[in-house]
Every structure is written in structure tokens, then in C-alpha cells.
Design a protein around this motif. Structure first.
Motif, PDB file in Angstrom:
ATOM      1  N   LEU B 143     -32.316 -25.043  38.503  1.00 31.36           N
ATOM      2  CA  LEU B 143     -31.039 -25.506  39.037  1.00 31.36           C
ATOM      3  C   LEU B 143     -30.592 -26.813  38.381  1.00 31.36           C
ATOM      4  CD1 LEU B 143     -31.739 -24.522  42.729  1.00 31.36           C
ATOM      5  CD2 LEU B 143     -29.958 -23.534  41.254  1.00 31.36           C
ATOM      6  N   ASP B 144     -31.534 -27.578  37.862  1.00 36.14           N
ATOM      7  CA  ASP B 144     -31.159 -28.814  37.168  1.00 36.14           C
ATOM      8  C   ASP B 144     -30.299 -28.514  35.940  1.00 36.14           C
ATOM      9  OD1 ASP B 144     -32.660 -30.197  39.029  1.00 36.14           O
ATOM     10  OD2 ASP B 144     -34.404 -30.425  37.716  1.00 36.14           O
ATOM     11  N   VAL B 145     -30.553 -27.385  35.306  1.00 35.75           N
ATOM     12  CA  VAL B 145     -29.743 -27.026  34.136  1.00 35.75           C
ATOM     13  C   VAL B 145     -28.347 -26.582  34.581  1.00 35.75           C
ATOM     14  CG1 VAL B 145     -29.640 -25.621  32.050  1.00 35.75           C
ATOM     15  CG2 VAL B 145     -31.859 -26.360  32.930  1.00 35.75           C
ATOM     16  N   VAL B 146     -28.293 -25.851  35.673  1.00 35.21           N
ATOM     17  CA  VAL B 146     -26.992 -25.463  36.223  1.00 35.21           C
ATOM     18  C   VAL B 146     -26.169 -26.711  36.548  1.00 35.21           C
ATOM     19  CG1 VAL B 146     -25.845 -24.351  38.181  1.00 35.21           C
ATOM     20  CG2 VAL B 146     -27.868 -23.286  37.134  1.00 35.21           C
ATOM     21  N   ARG B 147     -26.837 -27.674  37.151  1.00 33.78           N
ATOM     22  CA  ARG B 147     -26.122 -28.909  37.517  1.00 33.78           C
ATOM     23  C   ARG B 147     -25.654 -29.668  36.283  1.00 33.78           C
ATOM     24  NH1 ARG B 147     -24.069 -29.912  42.476  1.00 33.78           N
ATOM     25  NH2 ARG B 147     -25.042 -31.921  42.945  1.00 33.78           N
ATOM     26  N   ALA B 148     -26.396 -29.572  35.208  1.00 38.21           N
ATOM     27  CA  ALA B 148     -25.964 -30.234  33.975  1.00 38.21           C
ATOM     28  C   ALA B 148     -24.629 -29.659  33.507  1.00 38.21           C
ATOM     29  CB  ALA B 148     -27.031 -30.063  32.896  1.00 38.21           C
ATOM     30  N   VAL B 149     -24.485 -28.339  33.633  1.00 40.29           N
ATOM     31  CA  VAL B 149     -23.204 -27.724  33.269  1.00 40.29           C
ATOM     32  C   VAL B 149     -22.108 -28.237  34.195  1.00 40.29           C
ATOM     33  CG1 VAL B 149     -21.939 -25.557  33.052  1.00 40.29           C
ATOM     34  CG2 VAL B 149     -24.347 -25.681  32.340  1.00 40.29           C
ATOM     35  N   GLU B 150     -22.429 -28.374  35.466  1.00 42.01           N
ATOM     36  CA  GLU B 150     -21.426 -28.860  36.416  1.00 42.01           C
ATOM     37  C   GLU B 150     -21.010 -30.299  36.097  1.00 42.01           C
ATOM     38  OE1 GLU B 150     -23.270 -28.093  40.187  1.00 42.01           O
ATOM     39  OE2 GLU B 150     -22.780 -25.949  40.123  1.00 42.01           O
ATOM     40  N   VAL B 151     -21.920 -31.079  35.562  1.00 38.33           N
ATOM     41  CA  VAL B 151     -21.559 -32.431  35.119  1.00 38.33           C
ATOM     42  C   VAL B 151     -20.469 -32.347  34.046  1.00 38.33           C
ATOM     43  CG1 VAL B 151     -22.390 -34.446  33.848  1.00 38.33           C
ATOM     44  CG2 VAL B 151     -23.760 -33.506  35.713  1.00 38.33           C
ATOM     45  N   LEU B 152     -20.646 -31.411  33.137  1.00 35.05           N
ATOM     46  CA  LEU B 152     -19.644 -31.260  32.074  1.00 35.05           C
ATOM     47  C   LEU B 152     -18.307 -30.801  32.638  1.00 35.05           C
ATOM     48  CD1 LEU B 152     -21.811 -29.549  29.293  1.00 35.05           C
ATOM     49  CD2 LEU B 152     -21.026 -31.929  29.366  1.00 35.05           C
ATOM     50  N   LEU B 153     -18.361 -29.903  33.606  1.00 35.75           N
ATOM     51  CA  LEU B 153     -17.115 -29.376  34.179  1.00 35.75           C
ATOM     52  C   LEU B 153     -16.279 -30.485  34.808  1.00 35.75           C
ATOM     53  CD1 LEU B 153     -18.502 -26.114  35.848  1.00 35.75           C
ATOM     54  CD2 LEU B 153     -17.012 -26.255  33.835  1.00 35.75           C
ATOM     55  N   ASP B 154     -16.921 -31.555  35.208  1.00 40.07           N
ATOM     56  CA  ASP B 154     -16.220 -32.672  35.851  1.00 40.07           C
ATOM     57  C   ASP B 154     -15.606 -33.645  34.843  1.00 40.07           C
ATOM     58  OD1 ASP B 154     -16.484 -31.947  38.424  1.00 40.07           O
ATOM     59  OD2 ASP B 154     -17.934 -33.488  39.005  1.00 40.07           O
ATOM     60  N   ARG B 155     -15.938 -33.480  33.577  1.00 39.91           N
ATOM     61  CA  ARG B 155     -15.504 -34.488  32.607  1.00 39.91           C
ATOM     62  C   ARG B 155     -14.132 -34.130  32.011  1.00 39.91           C
ATOM     63  NH1 ARG B 155     -18.610 -38.589  30.944  1.00 39.91           N
ATOM     64  NH2 ARG B 155     -17.263 -38.839  29.113  1.00 39.91           N
ATOM     65  N   PRO B 156     -13.231 -35.075  31.998  1.00 37.20           N
ATOM     66  CA  PRO B 156     -11.898 -34.785  31.453  1.00 37.20           C
ATOM     67  C   PRO B 156     -11.888 -34.586  29.942  1.00 37.20           C
ATOM     68  CG  PRO B 156     -12.103 -37.115  32.052  1.00 37.20           C
ATOM     69  CD  PRO B 156     -13.333 -36.442  32.561  1.00 37.20           C
ATOM     70  N   ASP B 157     -12.935 -35.047  29.251  1.00 39.64           N
ATOM     71  CA  ASP B 157     -12.940 -34.898  27.787  1.00 39.64           C
ATOM     72  C   ASP B 157     -13.501 -33.547  27.341  1.00 39.64           C
ATOM     73  OD1 ASP B 157     -15.444 -35.630  28.710  1.00 39.64           O
ATOM     74  OD2 ASP B 157     -15.960 -36.793  26.914  1.00 39.64           O
ATOM     75  N   ILE B 158     -13.871 -32.695  28.304  1.00 43.63           N
ATOM     76  CA  ILE B 158     -14.472 -31.400  27.966  1.00 43.63           C
ATOM     77  C   ILE B 158     -13.485 -30.270  28.224  1.00 43.63           C
ATOM     78  CG2 ILE B 158     -16.316 -29.770  28.581  1.00 43.63           C
ATOM     79  CD1 ILE B 158     -17.240 -32.275  27.077  1.00 43.63           C
ATOM     80  N   ASP B 159     -13.437 -29.333  27.300  1.00 40.89           N
ATOM     81  CA  ASP B 159     -12.677 -28.101  27.498  1.00 40.89           C
ATOM     82  C   ASP B 159     -13.565 -27.139  28.290  1.00 40.89           C
ATOM     83  OD1 ASP B 159     -11.441 -25.654  27.370  1.00 40.89           O
ATOM     84  OD2 ASP B 159     -10.950 -25.777  25.235  1.00 40.89           O
ATOM     85  N   ASN B 160     -13.202 -26.914  29.537  1.00 42.39           N
ATOM     86  CA  ASN B 160     -14.074 -26.114  30.413  1.00 42.39           C
ATOM     87  C   ASN B 160     -14.185 -24.652  29.987  1.00 42.39           C
ATOM     88  OD1 ASN B 160     -14.508 -28.365  31.887  1.00 42.39           O
ATOM     89  ND2 ASN B 160     -13.289 -27.746  33.667  1.00 42.39           N
ATOM     90  N   LEU B 161     -13.344 -24.242  29.087  1.00 37.74           N
ATOM     91  CA  LEU B 161     -13.422 -22.860  28.606  1.00 37.74           C
ATOM     92  C   LEU B 161     -14.315 -22.742  27.384  1.00 37.74           C
ATOM     93  CD1 LEU B 161      -9.688 -21.774  28.984  1.00 37.74           C
ATOM     94  CD2 LEU B 161     -11.595 -21.416  30.575  1.00 37.74           C
ATOM     95  N   ARG B 162     -14.859 -23.864  26.923  1.00 39.16           N
ATOM     96  CA  ARG B 162     -15.686 -23.836  25.712  1.00 39.16           C
ATOM     97  C   ARG B 162     -17.009 -24.562  25.971  1.00 39.16           C
ATOM     98  NH1 ARG B 162     -12.730 -26.150  20.752  1.00 39.16           N
ATOM     99  NH2 ARG B 162     -11.680 -27.515  22.248  1.00 39.16           N
ATOM    100  N   ILE B 163     -17.793 -24.044  26.890  1.00 35.20           N
ATOM    101  CA  ILE B 163     -19.109 -24.617  27.183  1.00 35.20           C
ATOM    102  C   ILE B 163     -20.172 -23.582  26.824  1.00 35.20           C
ATOM    103  CG2 ILE B 163     -20.664 -25.486  28.976  1.00 35.20           C
ATOM    104  CD1 ILE B 163     -18.219 -26.504  30.477  1.00 35.20           C
ATOM    105  N   GLY B 164     -21.086 -23.978  25.971  1.00 32.96           N
ATOM    106  CA  GLY B 164     -22.156 -23.081  25.536  1.00 32.96           C
ATOM    107  C   GLY B 164     -23.535 -23.621  25.878  1.00 32.96           C
TER     108      GLY B 164
END
Lengths: 281, 308
Positions: B143-164
Motif C-alpha cells: 500500500l505504500d507504493v499505492v500511496r506514492a502514486v496518490e502523492v503524485l496525483l496531488d501535485r499540480p506539476d504532474i499530468d495525472n493521465l501520464r503516470i507510469g
């Protein structure tokens, strides 16, 4: 302090500190093939370091191999194939897991810890840990003194050089060799730690001076056994190979199944035991 | 003679698999992520800015990571979560940011910087509470890895449609579980030598660590075999695989003694998403490294389009 005095001082410190080894049986890793122990032993500092020791079943003496620690917080436990054929000791140096009471190494960070002065550089103690492990292994009655190998990176070179008598030296990685040049090739760790340290204000001269004490090319001439360098750029390693007395070179293919089998077979032949592949066909 | 491609690797799917992981995700959601990014000037370069990251995950534990961004790329950026192997620590992923990605190298619980509260050690993680799926050490780790993705989803500098997701060995296995737990979020997965797939079969095919930890555990706890099997079924990549929606690149060494190739082929069969499998004869756990990294880079670039 010159190179010889620096390392003589390490030897003197080790000689003054009793190792006080303690072995504890590990039933879960003990099989019909070998008996497995954890080892705690004192190195310079004084500091208790950790090892995994396995001794084959049956009547010895057996060939032996010391696995020097890799760069990282964890070293793998010796493979059952090795445990069945060799007295094998793998060391966790100070700061690595299981040897981290009082000091836990940082990654990144370990490579430059105390690097401003050779006397305070963390690898001075780490090298001492390897030398202590070598002394312990070669002191075991189960070990055939004519068939003792050391395997690893620059620490294997340094250990073989500082403790003559290893019959075989298997070098599968290099960290300190031409490190100040290699650091400029990419931003990959661990060598990127050197670049980070320079950005923090250190000088290249300071780093180069400290690292020179650990340069395998300065240690290698003292090796007495046969040395295998498993490398992918023989030209780059030329100044190391040329000063090592009795060498073989294996040009790694990066087909690591093939490479692993070659490295196993080389040491097995040198040690008089059958070759084994980790991949069960 | 082994026939990895056609070997049978079976894992029973627990009846409450989905509910089990939903409960874990709900626990995570009960804690604010509270991400803290601290810029690290001496670790940063003229091309890449480095941040120390801390965030809150399952059970309220604070988890660490390294976050890097390219200096000269305009937002929004494609992002990559890199997942560490079993015995390795996450390194600062500058090389990925040099290619144009925001990169988050996660240090799940038990890794250095995330091991103040939970520290099963290595060896140890694979068998930590392995008789109880509710408290198995890997639960929070996944779940820590899942949460890492969620950290990215919260960032305005990230395109949420381009997370790998990218990783090898344990990193490959957790790429699969993370993509399954975040359907519709992950754009692509590059998984090398995937570990934690066919978890009970693998120790019968190899004596290499970490799977050898299970053999050791059962050597002194032989009566626990059914409970171990029951536990790891909740964590087996083969049970996550059908839920993965993102295009997935697998690469497997056909002489891998650490993660037997049989388990890699089984994962391919279990995946129902767009899947590419690259196999490498005479290769062990490196699974084609270093050459395969060019394939990985091309795959990620195709789906995440860095520099766009």
C-alpha cells in the motif's frame, strides 16, 4: 600519512582488539548439506560486525570462500550451492543491516562519509571489518588453508592484498577503481555521491587523495593468489590488470546466467569442487 | 528438463480478495497524505532538482521517497514511480528526470528512511507474519507504493493521465499490484523479472533468496504450510494481474534462479491488458540488463511522452 603507514596502522589497531567471535546456530538454514551460523565479531572502533557462516557437512578440511560486502544496506545470504561446497562466510560491514547497532549507513551517503580525511573515512573501518573476517575464516580448523578464496569488489582485492595467502581472488565489481573519472560518466549512484559531495563544497583533490588509499591498483601488487577480473571493459581496467601478479580476465557477456555459471565454475575448479548452476535445469 | 513457458503455476483466489484490499485502501484513506517535499540543493544538479519526500501511508506510518524533476521541462510533467528490489535501497532517480520525467523513488516501509516503526529486516520481510494475511509484512509495503502514486496525483506539476510504474524483481511485482489497485490511474507498467508471482510455486523451483526464505520458514514450521499458502494468495501477482488495465511490458530471464521464468510466463497468461513479453535466453535475474533498459525507456516514452 603515506599509504603503507596508513594500512599498517589499521593492522596494528586490529591486532590490538580481540575479535571475541560468537557463533549461533541457525536451525532454519541448517540442512543435511551444511550447518549455518550467525557470527558476531569485533573489529576496529571497537565495533561488532555480523557475518553468515556455513560449514559443509562431513569431514573437512574444506575449501573456503569469503564474500566481501557489496555496496548497499543488505547482502544476500550465501546460496545453498556454496554452502554445500565451501566453508563460506559473508560479512555485513559496519552500518549494514545486522551490523547497524549504533551506526546505520545511509544510502546514498556511505561512500562519502568522512571522506574529507583518510583517517576519518568510513571505508577505513569497513576495510578493517573485511580483514577481521578474513582472519577469522582462515583461523577455522574446518578450512583448508591452501584453498581459501575471496570474492567481491575492490574490498576483495584489498583483503587479498592485506592478508596474503588467499589462493583465489574473484573480482566481480569495482567501486573505487578510477572512481574520480568514472563519476563523470553518469548521474548513477553510488558514484554520483562523489558529485553530490563536490557540490556540497568539497574539493576534487581532497576526494582523490582519500580514495587513493582504497585504489585497488595500489593494493593489487601484493596479492599472492590467482585473480579473476570479471569485467566488461578490459581497456578501462588495464592499469589494474597490469599490476596484478597472476591474473585472468573474463569479459562478461551480460547474459548473467552464462556469466554466473562461468564465475561459479572458475572458483569451483580452483577449489577442487564440482561446478554448480544456481538455475536448476 | 524445465519448460517454463508451459509450466503450470496455480494460485487460489481468496473469496474476499477485493474486500481485503478495499479495507487496506480505506485504512490509507483515513489518514491525510500530508506530503512534505524538502528540496535538497546539494543533491540537485544543473539538470535535475531533488527533493526528500515524506508522506503518510497505511497504519499512519510515515514513508520516505526521493522525488526528482527536470529543471527545464514545463509542467505538467509525465511521472514515473520507481519501485525498489528486495535487497536494494531506492536510489535518487536523477537519470529518469534527465529523460524528462518527474520521478518518485519510493522507500516502502522497512527500507531505510522508512523503517523506524516497521523493520523486519532482510532476510525477514518475505516471511514476516506470513501465517496471517491481515498482518503480513507486505500488506503495508504494497500500500505504500499505492500511496506514492496518490502523492503524485496531488501535485499540480504532474499530468495525472501520464503516470507510469517501473521496477524489476520486487519492483516488477509491485508494479503489477499497484496498477491493479489503481485501475484507470496508471498509464503503463514496466515490470522486469517479476517477483511475488506464483509465490508458493517459486520456492519449489529454486534455492535462491528471497524465495528460499519460505523454504527455511517451512523447514522449522512445516505444519504452517496451508496458512502460508492462504496468506500469500492475497499478495500474489497472479491474482492482481486480471485487474491491471494499463499496457504492461514484462521482461524475463529464461535462466532466472531468483524469480523462476515459469512465474513470469504465468503472469503474462494472467494479465488481460495489453501485454508485451520480452524473454532473454541465458539471462538470469538481470533479465536482459543492460540492453533491456533501452526497450524499457522506449516503452515508457511511448506511453508517457516525456518532453511533450
Amino acid at each position: 600519512m603515506n599509504f603503507d603507514n596508513y594500512w599498517s596502522a589499521v593492522d596494528d589497531e586490529l591486532a590490538a582488539i580481540p575479535g571475541r567471535p560468537v557463533l549461533d546456530l541457525v536451525p532454519a538454514r541448517t540442512t543435511d548439506e551444511a550447518t549455518f551460523y550467525t557470527l558476531r565479531i569485533t573489529s576496529t572502533g571497537p565495533y561488532r560486525v555480523y557475518g553468515n557462516l556455513s560449514i559443509p557437512a562431513g569431514d573437512g578440511p574444506f575449501p573456503a570462500v569469503l564474500l566481501t560486502p557489496r555496496y548497499g544496506s543488505v547482502n544476500n545470504i550465501p546460496h545453498p550451492n556454496d554452502r554445500s561446497r565451501y566453508v563460506v562466510l559473508s560479512l555485513m560491514h559496519r552500518g549494514q543491516r545486522l551490523a547497524d547497532e549504533g551506526f546505520a549507513a545511509a544510502y546514498p551517503g556511505l561512500l562519502t562519509m568522512g571522506i574529507g580525511d583518510p583517517a576519518t573515512y568510513i571505508y577505513r573501518g569497513i576495510a578493517a571489518d573485511c580483514l577481521r573476517a578474513a582472519e577469522f575464516l582462515r583461523g577455522l580448523t574446518e578450512v583448508d588453508p591452501n584453498r581459501v578464496a575471496v570474492s567481491g569488489d575492490d574490498l576483495a582485492v584489498l583483503t587479498a592484498a592485506r592478508r596474503p595467502g588467499f589462493s583465489s581472488v574473484r573480482v566481480t565489481d569495482l567501486l573505487f577503481y578510477r572512481a574520480m573519472e568514472a563519476r563523470q560518466k553518469s548521474s548513477l549512484y553510488p558514484l554520483e555521491e562523489l558529485n553530490d559531495h563536490l557540490r556540497a563544497g568539497s574539493s576534487a583533490e581532497t576526494l582523490a587523495n582519500t580514495l587513493s588509499y582504497f585504489d585497488p591498483a595500489r593494493h593489487a601488487p601484493a596479492i599472492t593468489g590467482r585473480t579473476l577480473f570479471a569485467i566488461d571493459n578490459e581497456d578501462w581496467c588495464g592499469s589494474l590488470i597490469s599490476v596484478t601478479p597472476d591474473t585472468e580476465v573474463y569479459n562478461v557477456t551480460h547474459l548473467d546466467g552464462t556469466d554466473n555459471d562461468f564465475l561459479d565454475a572458475w572458483l569451483a575448479e580452483r577449489s577442487g569442487v564440482p561446478a554448480m548452476s544456481k538455475f536448476i535445469a | 528438463m524445465r519448460d517454463p513457458e508451459n509450466a503450470t503455476v496455480e494460485v487460489e483466489l481468496p473469496g474476499d480478495f477485493d474486500e481485503f484490499w478495499a479495507a487496506g485502501l480505506a485504512d490509507c484513506a483515513s489518514y491525510p497524505l500530508d506530503p512534505v517535499f524538502t528540496e535538497m540543493p546539494t543533491l540537485s544538479t544543473d539538470k535535475v532538482i531533488v527533493y526528500d519526500l515524506r508522506y503518510t501511508s497505511y497504519g499512519g506510518l510515515r514513508i520516505a521517497g526521493w522525488y526528482t524533476v527536470p529543471r527545464d521541462q514545463p509542467a505538467p510533467l509525465p511521472a514515473l514511480v520507481t519501485i525498489p528490489g528486495y535487497i536494494s535501497e531506492p536510489t535518487i532517480p536523477k537519470e529518469w528526470s534527465e529523460l524528462g520525467y518527474a520521478a518518485l523513488a519510493v522507500a516502502p516501509r522497512g527500507k531505510l528512511r522508512s523503517n523506524e516503526t516497521f523493520n523486519p529486516g532482510y532476510p525477514g520481510l518475505l516471511t514476516h507474519n506470513i501465517v496471517d494475511h491481515n498482518t503480513y509484512g507486505y500488506r503495508g509495503f504494497y500500500l505504500d507504493v499505492v500511496r506514492a502514486v496518490e502523492v503524485l496525483l496531488d501535485r499540480p506539476d504532474i499530468d495525472n493521465l501520464r503516470i507510469g510504474l517501473q521496477g524489476s524483481s520486487q519492483g516488477g511485482g509491485l508494479g503489477i499490484s499497484t496498477a491493479a489497485l489503481l485501475p484507470g490511474v496508471i498509464r503503463c507498467v514496466a515490470a522486469g523479472a517479476p517477483y511475488l508471482c506464483g509465490i508458493m510455486t517459486a520456492p519449489t523451483l529454486t534455492r535462491s533468496y528471497p524465495y528460499e526464505e519460505i523454504n527455511e520458514y517451512l523447514r522449522i514450521h512445516p505444519k504452517d504450510v496451508d496458512r502460508v499458502r492462504e496468506t500469500v494468495a492475497y499478495y500474489d501477482g497472479l491474482n492482481f494481474a486480471p485487474k491491471v488495465q494499463a499496457p504492461t511490458l514484462l521482461y524475463v530471464g529464461l535462466e532466472d534462479d531468483v524469480c523462476p521464468p515459469e512465474t513470469g510466463f504465468a503472469l503474462q497468461r494472467a494479465l488481460t491488458c495489453e501485454t508485451t513479453l520480452r524473454t532473454y535466453p541465458h539471462c538470469a535475474h538481470h533479465a536482459g540488463l543492460p540492453d533491456v533498459m533501452r526497450v524499457v525507456e522506449d516503452f515508457l516514452a511511448e506511453h508517457l511522452t516525456p518532453g511533450r
